[in-house]
Design a protein around this motif. Structure first.
Motif, PDB file in Angstrom:
ATOM      1  N   PRO A   1     120.387  32.725  61.013  1.00  0.00           N
ATOM      2  CA  PRO A   1     121.358  33.286  61.613  1.00  0.00           C
ATOM      3  C   PRO A   1     121.352  34.932  61.704  1.00  0.00           C
ATOM      4  N   ALA A   2     122.017  35.569  62.468  1.00  0.00           N
ATOM      5  CA  ALA A   2     121.891  37.054  62.513  1.00  0.00           C
ATOM      6  C   ALA A   2     122.000  37.613  61.249  1.00  0.00           C
ATOM      7  N   TYR A   3     120.983  38.794  61.177  1.00  0.00           N
ATOM      8  CA  TYR A   3     121.108  39.324  59.770  1.00  0.00           C
ATOM      9  C   TYR A   3     121.295  40.957  60.117  1.00  0.00           C
ATOM     10  N   ASP A   4     121.620  41.127  61.487  1.00  0.00           N
ATOM     11  CA  ASP A   4     121.957  42.700  61.849  1.00  0.00           C
ATOM     12  C   ASP A   4     122.832  42.727  62.968  1.00  0.00           C
ATOM     13  N   ASP A   5     123.049  43.607  63.498  1.00  0.00           N
ATOM     14  CA  ASP A   5     124.038  43.856  64.823  1.00  0.00           C
ATOM     15  C   ASP A   5     123.124  44.596  65.943  1.00  0.00           C
ATOM     16  N   ASN A   6     121.855  44.193  65.928  1.00  0.00           N
ATOM     17  CA  ASN A   6     121.182  44.585  67.080  1.00  0.00           C
ATOM     18  C   ASN A   6     121.496  44.114  68.388  1.00  0.00           C
ATOM     19  N   PRO A   7     122.034  45.329  69.323  1.00  0.00           N
ATOM     20  CA  PRO A   7     122.654  44.596  70.338  1.00  0.00           C
ATOM     21  C   PRO A   7     121.598  43.746  71.500  1.00  0.00           C
ATOM     22  N   HIS A   8     120.199  44.000  71.109  1.00  0.00           N
ATOM     23  CA  HIS A   8     119.361  43.473  72.240  1.00  0.00           C
ATOM     24  C   HIS A   8     119.168  42.134  71.467  1.00  0.00           C
ATOM     25  N   ALA A   9     119.194  41.735  70.463  1.00  0.00           N
ATOM     26  CA  ALA A   9     118.644  40.547  69.773  1.00  0.00           C
ATOM     27  C   ALA A   9     119.372  39.184  70.189  1.00  0.00           C
ATOM     28  N   GLY A  10     118.602  38.313  70.442  1.00  0.00           N
ATOM     29  CA  GLY A  10     119.187  36.786  70.706  1.00  0.00           C
ATOM     30  C   GLY A  10     118.730  35.663  69.753  1.00  0.00           C
ATOM     31  N   TYR A  11     117.662  36.062  69.251  1.00  0.00           N
ATOM     32  CA  TYR A  11     116.988  35.332  68.202  1.00  0.00           C
ATOM     33  C   TYR A  11     116.683  36.071  66.857  1.00  0.00           C
ATOM     34  N   TRP A  12     117.033  35.484  65.884  1.00  0.00           N
ATOM     35  CA  TRP A  12     116.563  36.047  64.410  1.00  0.00           C
ATOM     36  C   TRP A  12     115.506  35.180  63.656  1.00  0.00           C
ATOM     37  N   PHE A  13     114.701  35.869  63.140  1.00  0.00           N
ATOM     38  CA  PHE A  13     113.654  34.782  62.492  1.00  0.00           C
ATOM     39  C   PHE A  13     113.355  35.180  61.150  1.00  0.00           C
ATOM     40  N   GLU A  14     112.884  34.354  60.128  1.00  0.00           N
ATOM     41  CA  GLU A  14     112.283  34.630  58.956  1.00  0.00           C
ATOM     42  C   GLU A  14     111.236  34.120  58.610  1.00  0.00           C
TER      43      GLU A  14
END
Length: 283
Positions: free
Chosen positions: A265-278
């Protein structure tokens, strides 16, 4: 290693590198190659960087070509500190003949092969060139505010501004003060890629601004930079790395997935992000 060295010995013998009269002309390989690199004209500074030559050795070779009437050296009209080398009419004729003889030599080497075999050889040479280029690239940690770092980030931002529907502003870049490590990839001392590492907490690091210059793509450099950033994070005591990417950057998302990253799930509020990875790093 043994195979590479054996091929190097065989190939250099076949193309006449060991002959003082390269391609049957009245000059050794070094001078012939320098004339080729000068082409329509080049600065001595650029030639020194591109060929990796000592300044004194380069000057001696340039003087030798000058004495033979093949090259003339002038001062750059816009920068008196730069000297330019350009071919004379005789040098242009010599270069044209060099290219003709080189084509004949290549054709002679390939003459005994079928079209299928030539295709296989061409493909193998292309693969070898890509891998040797990748092997020769160095990745170094630099100051995030350095000229090379700024140049890479400017290229990164300009490309994303073109690709993102909403655009991308340099104000969206991570401030240098938040970056704990900035890596730059160099090919022949030219910056061709970068990546930033930021600390989210003592256990978790974030990878930002992973970018490869168009001239360096297709080599596997993006994955190498990613691996180097992960190694740097582990060396700094982090156990987990996170990153995000835009939905239009399908190639980046694919690289992260095949590199062992899991979508979260999203871990930040980056307006350009559509995918979050770990990814959990090996201890």
């Amino acid at each position: 290693m043994t195979t590479l060295r054996r091929f190097n010995r065989y190939f250099t013998r076949r193309i006449g590198v060991l002959d003082d009269h390269y391609l049957g002309q009245d000059r050794p390989l070094g001078e012939a190659r320098l004339l080729f690199e000068i082409g329509a004209g080049a600065s001595l500074r650029d030639l020194r960087t591109r060929l990796g030559l000592d300044a004194g050795y380069l000057s001696r070779m340039v003087r030798a070509l000058e004495s033979q009437g093949l090259v003339r050296v002038t001062v750059h009209p816009a920068d008196s500190r730069l000297r330019l080398a350009e071919p004379t009419p005789a040098g242009q004729d010599e270069l044209a003949e060099q290219n003709r003889r080189a084509d004949d030599l290549a054709e002679g080497l390939l003459r005994g092969l079928s079209e299928t075999q030539r295709g296989r050889l061409t493909e193998a040479v292309a693969v070898a060139e890509r891998l040797l280029r990748l092997a020769a690239i160095t990745v170094r940690t630099v100051d995030a505010a350095s000229a090379d770092a700024r140049a890479c980030l400017a290229g990164f931002a300009a490309e994303l501004d073109e690709r993102f529907p909403e655009g991308y502003d340099t104000a969206d870049l991570v401030p240098p003060g938040r970056i704990t490590a900035f890596l730059v990839a160099y090919e022949e001392e030219r910056a061709v890629g970068c990546g930033a590492l930021c600390a989210l907490d003592t256990a978790t690091a974030e990878i930002r601004h992973l970018w490869v210059h168009p001239d360096g793509r297709g080599l596997g450099l993006g994955r190498r930079l990613l691996t180097e950033l992960e190694r740097t994070a582990a060396e700094r005591g982090h156990h987990v790395v996170r990153l995000d990417t835009h939905k239009v950057l399908k190639e980046a998302a694919a690289m992260y997935r095949t590199g062992g990253y899991t979508e979260i799930p999203a871990y930040d509020d980056n307006p350009h992000a559509g995918y979050w990875f770990e990814k959990t790093l090996p201890r």
